[in-house]
Design an enzyme around this catalytic site. Structure first.
Site, PDB file in Angstrom:
ATOM      1  N   SER A 173       0.848  -1.194   0.000  1.00 39.16           N
ATOM      2  CA  SER A 173       0.000   0.000   0.000  1.00 39.16           C
ATOM      3  C   SER A 173       0.881   1.240   0.000  1.00 39.16           C
ATOM      4  CB  SER A 173      -0.891   0.001   1.240  1.00 39.16           C
ATOM      5  OG  SER A 173      -0.127   0.425   2.349  1.00 39.16           O
ATOM      6  N   LYS A 174       0.263   2.389  -0.264  1.00 39.79           N
ATOM      7  CA  LYS A 174       1.066   3.621  -0.305  1.00 39.79           C
ATOM      8  C   LYS A 174       1.695   3.896   1.074  1.00 39.79           C
ATOM      9  CE  LYS A 174      -2.674   6.864   0.488  1.00 39.79           C
ATOM     10  NZ  LYS A 174      -3.434   8.002   0.090  1.00 39.79           N
ATOM     11  N   ARG A 175       1.032   3.440   2.106  1.00 40.56           N
ATOM     12  CA  ARG A 175       1.574   3.639   3.463  1.00 40.56           C
ATOM     13  C   ARG A 175       2.879   2.857   3.663  1.00 40.56           C
ATOM     14  NH1 ARG A 175      -0.017   7.918   4.103  1.00 40.56           N
ATOM     15  NH2 ARG A 175      -2.217   8.252   3.797  1.00 40.56           N
TER      16      ARG A 175
END
Ligand code: GLU
Length: 509
Positions: free
Chosen positions: A265-267
């Site tokens: 994920s972007k996180r």
């Protein structure tokens, strides 16, 4: 294949473009080009609540950077325009109405409170999935239960409604996925998904089927996360009478976190210090900047190459592929079923290989803008090219070019004197004094003369050249890095070389 191949990338403009999205674009593109087909960009913006300003342009910019140019799309037009679903709103209504008329869908007038009460009841019954489905639909306020006249009355009175698909239980639906083979679903577990929302917009499910049909899409490649939606889509293809033209599907495996634990994920990018988006993305609401591969110094060639092999190989040991080679060698059947772990070190390796492989003219403008950002303007083009050639094998990211070459243009601001001091002595000092004198006298200023002079004086002082090269490097570069030290001296010239040696000697002395 008898029909012209037509594939589409159908993103929702909800934010930055994840590398998984670019891989989906790439696989679509490769397949289209391989079959002399068309690659279409369609913007699926029917969910107004998730719409993000600027996201569509950003997606187009990313495709441009990658060189994956759509044959049709909102920015280039095409025979099947418009390519933005919000501009096709009225079309979907017609098909939703047709589904109702044919008994495959129904009007549902339930208020949010009624839906919540339904869920509350399901929770109380210990249900895990709170579905509006064949178990509950006959207890709700919809056109399946109301008399036709009542339904008409509600419609005429402008009562808010949605249109839901009527999924019959216990039917087995199957299709042949180009990657996974036969995939089966039982409709027992599928809910009566909303097709048309209260705001008159279609949901993704209806819009994707209508548009894939109207745009004559022959193959639909999309992320694995859409697999659970496939049965609803198949039912719609069937109910709308188009099943014989349904595209072939391929559900692409996920790109996983480096440790293999779940979807990247972007996180994760923020957390682990690597980019996840193709290009920098600034969230217009929060102002948060998420870094992209482009700005962090990746070449599009490398980015595409690393994405291509993240889930696919051609059965050989080959790892480096140009876009043309990928068009030739890619095959959707060889895409793996299982998710592919993202490895940032490997991603950088690809970039390094591409930097070595490409002519420096491919990145001169990128590097000169890095210099400009630091207030340095390159005037000597010839020298610039020579320097880039000298340092390119040492650069993993394009951004490395700055550090690896700035000292050719500007004397280092600081010198790592502490790395010279411990082994410094009078003899070495004498050597460098002599070296300056000899260099000043040189008629020619080239690599060989510089090296030979250096060696002769070292021998005269009974010093090993190995012991002297590092101090000379540090004097010229500022630290322990860079290409061959005589290459550096030959490029920066006599005056600059002598000045840098003198400066360090005075600091040492
Ligand atoms: N709009 C969907 C998305 O945002 C497209 C899925 C599909 O390709 O069918 O990914």
């Amino acid at each position: 294949m008898s029909k012209k191949v037509r594939v589409r990338f159908a993103p929702s403009p909800t934010g930055g473009l994840h590398l998984g999205g670019v891989r989906t674009v790439l696989y679509n593109y490769l397949f289209a080009k391989q079959h002399g087909g068309d690659f279409i960009l369609r913007i699926e913006d029917t969910d107004q609540s998730r719409y993000v300003e600027g996201a569509e342009q950003y997606i187009i910019d990313c495709l441009n950077w990658c060189g994956l140019h759509p044959d049709e799309g909102p920015h280039v037009g095409g025979e099947y325009a418009p390519y933005r679903q919000s501009e096709r709103k009225d079309l979907y209504k017609k098909y939703a109405a047709q589904l109702v008329k044919d008994g495959y869908a129904y009007y549902a007038f339930d208020t949010p409170e009624e839906i919540e009460a339904m869920r509350e009841k399901q929770r109380a019954e210990g249900k895990h999935t709170l579905h509006y489905d064949h178990h509950v639909r006959y207890n709700m306020r919809n056109s399946l239960n109301l008399m036709p006249a009542e339904t008409q009355q509600l419609l005429d009175a402008g009562t808010p409604y949605v249109i839901r698909i009527k999924v019959e239980p216990n039917e087995v639906i199957h299709f042949e996925d180009m990657i996974r083979g036969r995939v089966e679903f039982n409709t027992e577990n599928i809910d009566d998904k909303v097709l048309l929302k209260a705001d008159g917009m279609p949901t993704y499910h209806l819009a994707v089927v209508v548009d894939d049909h109207l745009m004559k899409i022959t193959h639909a490649f999309r992320g694995e996360e859409w697999l659970p939606s496939a049965p609803v889509h198949i039912l719609l293809w069937k109910y709308l009478g188009w099943i014989d033209d349904m595209p072939e599907w391929a559900h692409l495996p996920l790109i996983l976190k480096p440790d293999g634990n779940g979807k990247l994920s972007k996180r994760d990018g923020d957390r682990l210090g690597f980019p996840v988006f193709a290009m920098n993305w600034t969230d217009p609401k929060t102002g948060e900047l998420i870094h992209g591969f482009k700005e962090l110094g990746f070449l599009p060639e490398a980015f595409l190459n690393l994405l291509a092999v993240l889930g696919w190989n051609d059965g050989t040991e080959q790892e480096i592929y140009s876009l043309d080679e990928l068009i030739e060698k890619f095959s959707i059947e060889r895409v793996h079923h299982a998710g592919a772990k993202f490895d940032y070190e490997k991603a950088k390796w690809f970039n390094h290989e591409w930097i070595k492989k490409l002519p420096v003219s491919r990145f001169t403008s990128h590097v000169s803008s890095l210099f400009k950002e630091k207030g340095i303007t390159i005037t000597d083009e010839e020298k610039f090219i020579k320097v880039l050639e000298l340092v390119k094998d040492r650069c993993t990211l394009l951004t490395d070019f700055y550090e690896q070459s700035v000292f050719f243009f500007v004397a280092p601001a600081t010198i790592d004197i502490d790395s010279i001091k411990p082994k410094w002595n009078e003899n070495k000092q004498m050597f460098f004094v002599e070296l300056i004198r000899a260099y000043n006298l040189l008629q020619q200023w080239d690599h060989n003369d510089l090296e030979n002079t250096f060696k002769e004086i070292a021998a005269a002082h009974q010093l090993k050249t190995g012991e002297l090269m590092l101090p000379l490097r540090i004097m010229l570069v500022g630290g322990k890095f860079g290409p061959g030290v005589f290459d550096i001296a030959s490029v920066i010239g006599k005056e600059e070389t002598v000045e840098r040696i003198e400066k360090t000697l005075s600091e040492l002395g």
